[in-house]
Design a protein around this motif. Structure first.
Motif, short mmCIF file in Angstrom:
data_model
loop_
_atom_site.label_atom_id
_atom_site.label_comp_id
_atom_site.label_asym_id
_atom_site.label_seq_id
_atom_site.Cartn_x
_atom_site.Cartn_y
_atom_site.Cartn_z
N GLU A 165 0.84 -1.19 0.00
CA GLU A 165 0.00 0.00 0.00
C GLU A 165 0.88 1.25 0.00
O GLU A 165 1.91 1.30 0.68
CB GLU A 165 -0.92 0.02 1.22
N TYR A 166 0.47 2.23 -0.75
CA TYR A 166 1.24 3.48 -0.85
C TYR A 166 1.10 4.30 0.42
O TYR A 166 -0.01 4.52 0.92
CB TYR A 166 0.75 4.28 -2.05
N THR A 167 2.22 4.76 0.96
CA THR A 167 2.21 5.54 2.21
C THR A 167 2.65 6.98 2.01
O THR A 167 2.59 7.79 2.93
CB THR A 167 3.16 4.90 3.24
N GLY A 168 3.15 7.29 0.82
CA GLY A 168 3.68 8.63 0.58
C GLY A 168 5.20 8.64 0.68
O GLY A 168 5.84 9.58 0.24
N LYS A 169 5.75 7.60 1.28
CA LYS A 169 7.20 7.52 1.44
C LYS A 169 7.81 6.30 0.74
O LYS A 169 9.00 6.06 0.88
CB LYS A 169 7.55 7.48 2.94
N ASN A 170 6.98 5.55 0.03
CA ASN A 170 7.48 4.33 -0.61
C ASN A 170 7.22 4.35 -2.11
O ASN A 170 6.85 3.35 -2.71
CB ASN A 170 6.85 3.08 0.03
N THR A 171 7.43 5.51 -2.70
CA THR A 171 7.14 5.72 -4.12
C THR A 171 7.82 4.69 -5.01
O THR A 171 7.18 4.07 -5.85
CB THR A 171 7.59 7.13 -4.54
N ARG A 172 9.12 4.53 -4.82
CA ARG A 172 9.87 3.64 -5.71
C ARG A 172 9.40 2.20 -5.56
O ARG A 172 9.33 1.46 -6.55
CB ARG A 172 11.37 3.76 -5.45
N ARG A 173 9.10 1.80 -4.37
CA ARG A 173 8.62 0.43 -4.12
C ARG A 173 7.30 0.19 -4.86
O ARG A 173 7.12 -0.82 -5.53
CB ARG A 173 8.44 0.21 -2.63
N VAL A 174 6.37 1.13 -4.74
CA VAL A 174 5.06 0.97 -5.35
C VAL A 174 5.16 0.97 -6.87
O VAL A 174 4.50 0.17 -7.55
CB VAL A 174 4.09 2.06 -4.86
N LEU A 175 5.99 1.83 -7.42
CA LEU A 175 6.16 1.86 -8.87
C LEU A 175 6.86 0.60 -9.38
O LEU A 175 6.53 0.08 -10.45
CB LEU A 175 6.94 3.11 -9.30
N ASP A 176 7.83 0.11 -8.61
CA ASP A 176 8.49 -1.13 -8.97
C ASP A 176 7.47 -2.28 -9.02
O ASP A 176 7.45 -3.08 -9.96
CB ASP A 176 9.59 -1.46 -7.96
N GLU A 177 6.59 -2.34 -8.03
CA GLU A 177 5.58 -3.39 -8.01
C GLU A 177 4.59 -3.23 -9.17
O GLU A 177 4.17 -4.22 -9.77
CB GLU A 177 4.83 -3.37 -6.67
N SER A 178 4.23 -2.00 -9.48
CA SER A 178 3.33 -1.76 -10.60
C SER A 178 3.90 -2.32 -11.89
O SER A 178 3.20 -2.99 -12.67
CB SER A 178 3.05 -0.26 -10.75
N ARG A 179 5.19 -2.07 -12.11
CA ARG A 179 5.83 -2.58 -13.33
C ARG A 179 5.85 -4.12 -13.32
O ARG A 179 5.64 -4.76 -14.36
CB ARG A 179 7.25 -2.03 -13.46
N ARG A 180 6.09 -4.70 -12.17
CA ARG A 180 6.11 -6.17 -12.09
C ARG A 180 4.72 -6.75 -12.38
O ARG A 180 4.59 -7.78 -13.06
CB ARG A 180 6.63 -6.62 -10.73
N TYR A 181 3.69 -6.10 -11.86
CA TYR A 181 2.33 -6.54 -12.17
C TYR A 181 2.04 -6.43 -13.67
O TYR A 181 1.50 -7.35 -14.29
CB TYR A 181 1.31 -5.68 -11.41
#
Length: 266
Positions: A165-181
Motif C-alpha cells: 500500500e502506498y504511504t507517501g514515502k514508498n514511491t519507488r517500491r510501489v512503482l516497482d511493483e506496478s511494473r512487475r504486475y
C-alpha cells in the motif's frame, strides 16, 4: 492496465520523474503469494485452439463478436490452471466501449488507455477506438485483451491483494511493483497467444510486429528519460522481453516477474 492503485500512482509518478532514476538493483523481497504462487507450477496451457472470428473493418458488432470469442478462449485456457493451483475460478465480466469516460466500476474510463481491469467488480473494459475498427485483424486486439485477462489471473490467485500500500514515502517500491504486475500481465497474455498460435492462421510477422512495437522504446529514451507509462508499466525493451518469454513457454511459470532483477522490470 489495472486500476487497484491508479489514483495514487498519478501523484507518485511526478515525484519519481523529478527525483531521477534508481540504480540497477536485485529484486527486493516480496510475499510468497507473488514469488511462489501455485499457479507457476500448473504447467503449460493446453487449450491449443482458438478460432478467431472474422471482423469487417469499421463494423463494431463484428469486433465485439471477435473479442467475445477470444474471451471465451481465455476462460477455457486459464480455468483448469486456476483450479489446479487450488483457487476458485470465475469468469471476468466484460464490456466494450467506444468513448472515454464510460463507467467501469473503478471510476470513469481514463483517456490514454485501451483497456482496463477493475478489481472491484472483476470487469474488463475495452475501448474500441477508431484505429482498432479500421484494422480489426491486428493481433493487438487479442494481445490487449489477453493482457487484461492476465490481471484477472492475478486477481483470482491472490496476487493483486499482495502488493504494498502506498504511504507517501514508498514511491519507488510501489512503482516497482506496478511494473512487475504489468509486465507479468504481458507475459501471461503472451503465454495464451503462444498456446493457441498454430490455430490462428497468422504469419509470424504479426507476432514480431507486436513485439517490435512494444520493444522499440519511446522518443524520450533518446535523452535518457522515461515516458510516464514506463514508470508504471515498464520500458519497451522489457515489455518485449516478457512477451517473448510468455509466448515461448506457454506457461505462467515463465512469468514470475517477482523474482526478476530490476534491470528486467525497469
Amino acid at each position: 492496465m489495472r486500476i487497484p492503485r491508479s489514483a495514487l500512482l498519478a501523484g507518485v509518478l511526478t515525484s519519481v520523474l523529478l527525483g531521477g532514476t534508481a540504480h540497477a538493483e536485485a529484486a527486493p523481497a516480496f510475499k510468497p503469494t507473488l514469488t511462489a504462487n501455485p499457479v507457476y507450477k500448473t504447467g503449460e496451457l493446453d487449450l491449443g485452439t482458438c478460432k478467431e472470428e472474422q471482423a469487417a473493418p469499421g463494423d463494431l458488432q463484428d469486433v465485439k463478436k471477435y473479442l467475445t470469442g477470444v474471451l471465451g478462449c481465455l476462460n477455457e485456457a486459464w480455468a483448469p490452471k486456476i483450479r489446479k493451483a487450488g483457487f476458485t475460478f470465475s469468469k471476468p465480466s466484460f464490456q466494450v466501449i467506444t468513448k472515454v469516460g464510460a463507467k467501469t466500476g473503478c471510476g470513469a474510463f481514463p483517456g490514454g488507455a485501451q483497456a482496463l481491469y477493475c478489481t472491484r467488480n472483476n470487469k474488463i473494459t475495452y475501448l474500441v477506438s477508431p484505429g482498432f475498427l479500421r484494422q480489426p485483424d491486428n493481433l493487438v486486439l487479442m494481445a490487449v485483451l489477453a493482457h487484461e485477462y492476465g490481471h484477472h489471473v492475478q486477481q483470482l490467485t491472490g496476487m493483486l491483494d499482495a502488493g504494498t500500500e502506498y504511504t507517501g514515502k514508498n514511491t519507488r517500491r510501489v512503482l516497482d511493483e506496478s511494473r512487475r504486475y504489468e509486465l507479468q500481465a504481458e507475459c501471461l497474455g503472451a503465454a495464451f497467444i503462444g498456446d493457441v498460435w498454430h490455430s490462428l492462421d497468422r504469419s509470424h510477422d504479426d507476432w514480431y510486429y507486436l513485439v517490435r512495437n512494444n520493444g522499440s522504446g519511446s522518443f524520450l529514451s533518446v535523452f535518457g528519460l522515461k515516458a510516464p507509462g514506463e514508470e508504471t508499466h515498464g520500458g519497451g525493451a522489457n515489455v518485449g522481453y516478457w512477451l517473448e518469454r510468455g509466448f515461448a513457454n506457454e506457461s505462467a511459470s515463465a512469468c514470475n516477474t517477482w523474482k526478476a532483477p530490476k534491470s528486467k522490470v525497469s
